[in-house]
Design a protein around this motif. Sequence first.
Motif, PDB file in Angstrom:
ATOM      1  N   GLN A 115       0.846  -1.193   0.000  1.00 45.68           N
ATOM      2  CA  GLN A 115       0.000   0.000   0.000  1.00 45.68           C
ATOM      3  C   GLN A 115       0.881   1.241   0.000  1.00 45.68           C
ATOM      4  OE1 GLN A 115      -2.920  -0.284   3.291  1.00 45.68           O
ATOM      5  NE2 GLN A 115      -2.037  -2.308   3.607  1.00 45.68           N
ATOM      6  N   PRO A 116       0.388   2.353  -0.533  1.00 42.53           N
ATOM      7  CA  PRO A 116       1.155   3.592  -0.446  1.00 42.53           C
ATOM      8  C   PRO A 116       1.326   3.992   1.022  1.00 42.53           C
ATOM      9  CG  PRO A 116      -0.690   3.822  -1.980  1.00 42.53           C
ATOM     10  CD  PRO A 116      -0.864   2.509  -1.280  1.00 42.53           C
ATOM     11  N   ALA A 117       2.468   4.577   1.334  1.00 43.60           N
ATOM     12  CA  ALA A 117       2.740   4.998   2.704  1.00 43.60           C
ATOM     13  C   ALA A 117       1.770   6.098   3.129  1.00 43.60           C
ATOM     14  CB  ALA A 117       4.173   5.491   2.826  1.00 43.60           C
ATOM     15  N   THR A 118       1.437   6.086   4.393  1.00 41.06           N
ATOM     16  CA  THR A 118       0.546   7.084   4.988  1.00 41.06           C
ATOM     17  C   THR A 118       1.347   7.932   5.976  1.00 41.06           C
ATOM     18  OG1 THR A 118      -0.030   5.617   6.823  1.00 41.06           O
ATOM     19  CG2 THR A 118      -1.398   5.460   4.829  1.00 41.06           C
ATOM     20  N   ALA A 119       0.709   8.916   6.547  1.00 42.02           N
ATOM     21  CA  ALA A 119       1.359   9.734   7.586  1.00 42.02           C
ATOM     22  C   ALA A 119       1.744   8.849   8.776  1.00 42.02           C
ATOM     23  CB  ALA A 119       0.434  10.856   8.023  1.00 42.02           C
ATOM     24  N   GLU A 120       0.905   7.863   9.084  1.00 37.57           N
ATOM     25  CA  GLU A 120       1.209   6.944  10.189  1.00 37.57           C
ATOM     26  C   GLU A 120       2.452   6.117   9.869  1.00 37.57           C
ATOM     27  OE1 GLU A 120      -0.721   3.159  12.653  1.00 37.57           O
ATOM     28  OE2 GLU A 120      -1.819   3.998  10.960  1.00 37.57           O
ATOM     29  N   THR A 121       2.556   5.649   8.611  1.00 42.60           N
ATOM     30  CA  THR A 121       3.726   4.868   8.199  1.00 42.60           C
ATOM     31  C   THR A 121       4.987   5.713   8.310  1.00 42.60           C
ATOM     32  OG1 THR A 121       2.280   3.763   6.599  1.00 42.60           O
ATOM     33  CG2 THR A 121       4.634   3.379   6.391  1.00 42.60           C
ATOM     34  N   GLN A 122       4.909   6.972   7.861  1.00 42.77           N
ATOM     35  CA  GLN A 122       6.068   7.869   7.940  1.00 42.77           C
ATOM     36  C   GLN A 122       6.472   8.082   9.396  1.00 42.77           C
ATOM     37  OE1 GLN A 122       7.934   9.340   5.257  1.00 42.77           O
ATOM     38  NE2 GLN A 122       9.292   9.585   7.035  1.00 42.77           N
ATOM     39  N   ALA A 123       5.497   8.234  10.274  1.00 40.65           N
ATOM     40  CA  ALA A 123       5.795   8.428  11.700  1.00 40.65           C
ATOM     41  C   ALA A 123       6.508   7.209  12.283  1.00 40.65           C
ATOM     42  CB  ALA A 123       4.510   8.718  12.470  1.00 40.65           C
ATOM     43  N   ILE A 124       6.085   6.017  11.884  1.00 46.06           N
ATOM     44  CA  ILE A 124       6.735   4.784  12.361  1.00 46.06           C
ATOM     45  C   ILE A 124       8.163   4.720  11.846  1.00 46.06           C
ATOM     46  CG2 ILE A 124       6.710   2.260  12.152  1.00 46.06           C
ATOM     47  CD1 ILE A 124       3.591   2.507  12.171  1.00 46.06           C
ATOM     48  N   ALA A 125       8.354   5.030  10.568  1.00 50.82           N
ATOM     49  CA  ALA A 125       9.703   5.032   9.991  1.00 50.82           C
ATOM     50  C   ALA A 125      10.585   6.053  10.702  1.00 50.82           C
ATOM     51  CB  ALA A 125       9.633   5.317   8.493  1.00 50.82           C
ATOM     52  N   ASP A 126      10.057   7.238  10.962  1.00 52.69           N
ATOM     53  CA  ASP A 126      10.835   8.286  11.643  1.00 52.69           C
ATOM     54  C   ASP A 126      11.299   7.842  13.026  1.00 52.69           C
ATOM     55  OD1 ASP A 126      10.574   9.985   9.463  1.00 52.69           O
ATOM     56  OD2 ASP A 126       8.882  11.100  10.328  1.00 52.69           O
ATOM     57  N   LYS A 127      10.483   7.040  13.704  1.00 60.51           N
ATOM     58  CA  LYS A 127      10.836   6.583  15.053  1.00 60.51           C
ATOM     59  C   LYS A 127      12.038   5.642  15.055  1.00 60.51           C
ATOM     60  CE  LYS A 127       6.208   7.061  17.000  1.00 60.51           C
ATOM     61  NZ  LYS A 127       5.007   6.356  17.470  1.00 60.51           N
ATOM     62  N   VAL A 128      12.296   4.953  13.932  1.00 55.67           N
ATOM     63  CA  VAL A 128      13.422   4.012  13.895  1.00 55.67           C
ATOM     64  C   VAL A 128      14.587   4.520  13.040  1.00 55.67           C
ATOM     65  CG1 VAL A 128      11.956   2.011  14.364  1.00 55.67           C
ATOM     66  CG2 VAL A 128      12.459   2.635  11.988  1.00 55.67           C
ATOM     67  N   LYS A 129      14.479   5.736  12.526  1.00 54.68           N
ATOM     68  CA  LYS A 129      15.546   6.304  11.681  1.00 54.68           C
ATOM     69  C   LYS A 129      16.883   6.294  12.416  1.00 54.68           C
ATOM     70  CE  LYS A 129      16.988  10.477   9.243  1.00 54.68           C
ATOM     71  NZ  LYS A 129      16.694  11.881   8.959  1.00 54.68           N
ATOM     72  N   SER A 130      16.898   6.750  13.661  1.00 59.79           N
ATOM     73  CA  SER A 130      18.158   6.802  14.421  1.00 59.79           C
ATOM     74  C   SER A 130      18.737   5.407  14.642  1.00 59.79           C
ATOM     75  CB  SER A 130      17.963   7.529  15.750  1.00 59.79           C
ATOM     76  OG  SER A 130      17.029   6.841  16.553  1.00 59.79           O
ATOM     77  N   GLN A 131      17.870   4.409  14.823  1.00 56.86           N
ATOM     78  CA  GLN A 131      18.347   3.030  14.994  1.00 56.86           C
ATOM     79  C   GLN A 131      19.058   2.552  13.734  1.00 56.86           C
ATOM     80  OE1 GLN A 131      15.288   0.293  16.569  1.00 56.86           O
ATOM     81  NE2 GLN A 131      14.222   2.078  17.386  1.00 56.86           N
ATOM     82  N   LEU A 132      18.491   2.872  12.569  1.00 63.64           N
ATOM     83  CA  LEU A 132      19.096   2.465  11.294  1.00 63.64           C
ATOM     84  C   LEU A 132      20.403   3.228  11.065  1.00 63.64           C
ATOM     85  CD1 LEU A 132      18.918   0.788   8.706  1.00 63.64           C
ATOM     86  CD2 LEU A 132      17.626   2.672   7.680  1.00 63.64           C
ATOM     87  N   GLU A 133      20.408   4.522  11.350  1.00 70.33           N
ATOM     88  CA  GLU A 133      21.625   5.315  11.175  1.00 70.33           C
ATOM     89  C   GLU A 133      22.747   4.789  12.062  1.00 70.33           C
ATOM     90  OE1 GLU A 133      19.868   9.653   9.791  1.00 70.33           O
ATOM     91  OE2 GLU A 133      20.040   9.240  11.945  1.00 70.33           O
ATOM     92  N   GLU A 134      22.405   4.370  13.265  1.00 71.53           N
ATOM     93  CA  GLU A 134      23.408   3.815  14.169  1.00 71.53           C
ATOM     94  C   GLU A 134      23.957   2.490  13.641  1.00 71.53           C
ATOM     95  OE1 GLU A 134      23.420   2.014  18.650  1.00 71.53           O
ATOM     96  OE2 GLU A 134      22.339   3.900  18.358  1.00 71.53           O
ATOM     97  N   LYS A 135      23.081   1.622  13.162  1.00 75.89           N
ATOM     98  CA  LYS A 135      23.515   0.320  12.638  1.00 75.89           C
ATOM     99  C   LYS A 135      24.349   0.467  11.362  1.00 75.89           C
ATOM    100  CE  LYS A 135      19.666  -2.315  14.550  1.00 75.89           C
ATOM    101  NZ  LYS A 135      20.059  -3.605  15.096  1.00 75.89           N
TER     102      LYS A 135
END
Length: 149
Positions: A61-81
């Motif tokens: 499905q196309p991403a929603t505002a909720e999907t973007q918010a979930i992705a934003d919450k784990v951005k720092s985890q991915l950047e660290e890894k």
Amino acid sequence: MTAAPGLGARLRSTTPASVRCSGECPLLPRDCRSRVTAARCPHAPAPLAAKMMCGGTSATQPATAETQAIADKVKSQLEEKENKKFPVFKALEFKSQLVAGKNYFIKVQVDEDDFVHIRVFESLPHENKPVALTSYQTNKGRHDELTYF
């Protein structure tokens, strides 16, 4: 042995009666005269819930505002890894999977032509745990299919 009086009548009344095709038949819309024991024609497509596989992922499905918010919450985890900062972090599409919580498979644009697929786990509300990056795939392209990983 004899049945209790009226038992047969009660059983018959709870059994669905034969009915004519409801006209929803995609194969023979007006000519289907099959006798069925339900309100729907046997030729009609199954409801979406009947087609969904338990534990399987949803359709992309196309991403929603909720999907973007979930992705934003784990951005720092991915950047660290990955030991780098992402100039762009835009969720484009996603799939979800209901487990003992919810898995999100999200395609994220991290640069002009660079994409990452991330899997994020959202626990059940009563557990009060933050979302967690559980897996990811790098070096993905815009047209790479989002699949279970």
